[in-house]
Design an enzyme around this catalytic site. Sequence first.
Site: not given
Length: 181
Positions: A145-146, A149
């Site tokens: 998920h990170e 980003h």
Amino acid sequence: MAIYSILIHPDPRLRLPAQPVTHFDDALAEIVQNMYETMYHFHGIGLAAPQVNIQQRLIVMDVPQRSAEEGEKAEQIPSDKLVLVNPEIVQRSEECQDYEEGCLSLPNQYALVTRPANITVRYQDITGATQERAAQGLLSVCIQHEIDHLNGGLFIDHLSRLKRERLEKKLAKSLKNTKKS
């Protein structure tokens, strides 16, 4: 220490790819500390630098670990506090898992996302030393998920168009109601 402001979707800065970190110094250590303060302040378990308008490939996480014994109530044990600088996933399992994800940049919005269950990530630590680590479960989800980003992505990019648009409308309505208050 400082608490940074979190960029909220659809802020276009969230869609910019982050640049590699090249200086491992006191300034980086200060950014990391401020990112942890920010993450804890907003009750997150992971935070990527682009979410606080720092366009560098930097992630902080504090992911709770849980007992994996089936049939027992998951027991909270020490967390997995990590700083990942310039991370890249070098291996992904074919096996996938569904996990309900949320994001500080999409407040109070959650959706089921399918991702590889197990990964291996290569990264640098805060001193610049290269590390490699296997991850599964919530830690695997959080790392993926990170890293999204860092590449200008959001968890909603993994949803169908219909689900993504529905979630974006709910977010817009929620933010509009918050501003009225």
